[in-house]
Motif scaffolding. Structure first.
Motif, PDB file in Angstrom:
ATOM      1  N   ARG A   1     -50.989  -3.143  -8.212  1.00 51.88           N
ATOM      2  CA  ARG A   1     -50.707  -3.664  -6.876  1.00 51.88           C
ATOM      3  C   ARG A   1     -49.750  -2.739  -6.120  1.00 51.88           C
ATOM      4  N   PRO A   2     -50.154  -2.279  -4.942  1.00 49.65           N
ATOM      5  CA  PRO A   2     -49.263  -1.411  -4.156  1.00 49.65           C
ATOM      6  C   PRO A   2     -47.995  -2.126  -3.717  1.00 49.65           C
ATOM      7  N   THR A   3     -48.066  -3.465  -3.530  1.00 43.41           N
ATOM      8  CA  THR A   3     -46.855  -4.203  -3.164  1.00 43.41           C
ATOM      9  C   THR A   3     -45.810  -4.092  -4.273  1.00 43.41           C
ATOM     10  N   LEU A   4     -46.240  -4.127  -5.521  1.00 48.45           N
ATOM     11  CA  LEU A   4     -45.316  -3.974  -6.646  1.00 48.45           C
ATOM     12  C   LEU A   4     -44.772  -2.558  -6.704  1.00 48.45           C
ATOM     13  N   ARG A   5     -45.640  -1.575  -6.489  1.00 49.97           N
ATOM     14  CA  ARG A   5     -45.180  -0.181  -6.519  1.00 49.97           C
ATOM     15  C   ARG A   5     -44.082   0.060  -5.482  1.00 49.97           C
ATOM     16  N   HIS A   6     -44.283  -0.472  -4.272  1.00 50.51           N
ATOM     17  CA  HIS A   6     -43.272  -0.324  -3.229  1.00 50.51           C
ATOM     18  C   HIS A   6     -41.963  -1.006  -3.624  1.00 50.51           C
ATOM     19  N   PHE A   7     -42.067  -2.182  -4.252  1.00 52.22           N
ATOM     20  CA  PHE A   7     -40.872  -2.925  -4.637  1.00 52.22           C
ATOM     21  C   PHE A   7     -40.072  -2.146  -5.684  1.00 52.22           C
ATOM     22  N   ILE A   8     -40.754  -1.606  -6.668  1.00 48.58           N
ATOM     23  CA  ILE A   8     -40.068  -0.843  -7.720  1.00 48.58           C
ATOM     24  C   ILE A   8     -39.389   0.383  -7.119  1.00 48.58           C
ATOM     25  N   GLU A   9     -40.096   1.092  -6.251  1.00 54.80           N
ATOM     26  CA  GLU A   9     -39.519   2.279  -5.620  1.00 54.80           C
ATOM     27  C   GLU A   9     -38.279   1.926  -4.810  1.00 54.80           C
ATOM     28  N   LEU A  10     -38.340   0.820  -4.086  1.00 56.77           N
ATOM     29  CA  LEU A  10     -37.207   0.417  -3.266  1.00 56.77           C
ATOM     30  C   LEU A  10     -36.017   0.026  -4.140  1.00 56.77           C
ATOM     31  N   ALA A  11     -36.276  -0.730  -5.224  1.00 53.75           N
ATOM     32  CA  ALA A  11     -35.193  -1.154  -6.113  1.00 53.75           C
ATOM     33  C   ALA A  11     -34.513   0.050  -6.763  1.00 53.75           C
ATOM     34  N   ARG A  12     -35.289   1.080  -7.076  1.00 54.45           N
ATOM     35  CA  ARG A  12     -34.715   2.275  -7.681  1.00 54.45           C
ATOM     36  C   ARG A  12     -33.818   3.034  -6.714  1.00 54.45           C
ATOM     37  N   LYS A  13     -34.177   3.004  -5.438  1.00 57.63           N
ATOM     38  CA  LYS A  13     -33.443   3.775  -4.440  1.00 57.63           C
ATOM     39  C   LYS A  13     -32.257   3.010  -3.847  1.00 57.63           C
ATOM     40  N   ALA A  14     -32.259   1.689  -3.980  1.00 55.23           N
ATOM     41  CA  ALA A  14     -31.207   0.879  -3.361  1.00 55.23           C
ATOM     42  C   ALA A  14     -29.860   1.203  -3.994  1.00 55.23           C
ATOM     43  N   PRO A  15     -28.807   1.314  -3.184  1.00 56.50           N
ATOM     44  CA  PRO A  15     -27.477   1.596  -3.747  1.00 56.50           C
ATOM     45  C   PRO A  15     -26.974   0.426  -4.573  1.00 56.50           C
ATOM     46  N   ALA A  16     -26.512   0.722  -5.774  1.00 57.71           N
ATOM     47  CA  ALA A  16     -26.028  -0.331  -6.671  1.00 57.71           C
ATOM     48  C   ALA A  16     -24.636  -0.793  -6.245  1.00 57.71           C
TER      49      ALA A  16
END
Length: 303
Positions: free
Chosen positions: A288-303
């Motif tokens: 699912r591309p929606t999941l791919r986008h979510f994972i990419e965003l979570a990885r890039k988000a500042p912790a």
């Protein structure tokens, strides 16, 4: 009958002339006439009355033109919707989280960023403990989940640690291990000082989760903790500590709850395993591309 036949028919109807329609379509007139003839034969009635100046729609042709246009518009709309779904612009995404994970500000930050980036994706949420969310991922009832420390790692799932925070002890106000005078500085308490306490934990029996590591740390400190109460969700353990039912431990991001009745303490000389991670879990085989986008965003988000 093919879609191109419908498109040919609509253009001829709009032009009222086979030669002009052929020019608009970028093809020769004879093949176009043959295609329309074939369409008429398939339908069983004439669509046009041919005359020296061009072609006029028959009664059947006028009705068929309305239907042909509707079919082509629906097909074009379906293609557009499918293309947006394929790119992840629209669709659905089911997100799970444990109560302790949801308490961390990183989670709403990621959710808001995803909504801003993909506003037409419908987000569905589910709360559960780590074991429940892991099982839901295995059964394909969930797309992605925020956990603390995984309680199991089934085949077919990926787990990625996004950040770590300190694990804090939760003691009731006035506990003997606490300094007599409260200060703004967070107190530090050794685990050995809690050897006679009733522990309130959130864990799955025998699972190597965050609290299993706490139990192991207690053993290393010279005692086996008395796990008097096991609860399904965090926050419940904090409420029970506030009620004087025992002591517990939570990630640092949860320290705002019941601040008047409990004290959050650092674990003196805490081993590295007592850190509280935040972990993202998802199915390996999901396309699912929606999941791919979510994972990419979570990885890039500042912790």
């Amino acid at each position: 009958m093919e879609l191109r036949h419908l498109r040919y028919f609509v253009v001829v109807a709009e032009e009222g002339h086979f030669t002009r329609a052929a020019e608009r379509l970028g093809m020769q007139q004879p093949p176009l006439s043959q295609q329309i003839r074939a369409l008429e034969q398939e339908l069983g009635f004439e669509l046009f009355r041919r005359h020296p100046k061009g072609a006029a729609l028959t009664a059947g042709g006028e009705t068929f033109l309305q239907e042909a246009r509707a079919i082509l518009e629906n097909v074009d709309a379906a293609v557009a919707r499918a293309a947006r779904a394929s790119s992840g612009t629209v669709g659905r995404l089911s997100v799970g989280f444990t109560s302790s994970a949801a308490a961390h500000p990183f989670i709403p930050q990621v959710m808001r960023a995803y909504r801003d980036a993909w506003p037409e994706v419908v987000l569905e949420f589910r709360e559960g403990n780590a074991a429940e969310l892991t099982d839901a991922l295995v059964q394909d009832k969930l797309d992605v989940a925020f956990l603390r420390r995984p309680v199991s790692r089934p085949d077919g799932l990926s787990f990625e640690r996004l950040l770590e925070e300190e694990l804090l002890l939760v003691l009731p106000v006035g506990h003997p291990a606490l300094p007599r005078e409260r200060s703004r500085r967070r107190p530090a308490v050794p685990l050995a000082a809690l050897r006679d306490e009733r522990f309130i934990l959130v864990r799955r029996n025998g699972a190597p989760g965050m609290y299993a590591n706490l139990v192991e740390a207690c053993v290393q400190a010279g005692f086996v903790p008395n796990v008097a109460i096991e609860v399904e969700r965090m926050l419940t353990n904090i409420s029970l500590v506030a009620a004087g039912a025992g002591v517990s431990a939570v990630p640092a991001s949860m320290q705002g709850f019941h601040g008047e009745n409990v004290v959050y303490c650092a674990i003196q000389d805490a081993p590295p395993a007592l850190a509280a991670p935040l972990t993202l879990a998802w199915r390996d085989d999901s396309q699912r591309p929606t999941l791919r986008h979510f994972i990419e965003l979570a990885r890039k988000a500042p912790a």
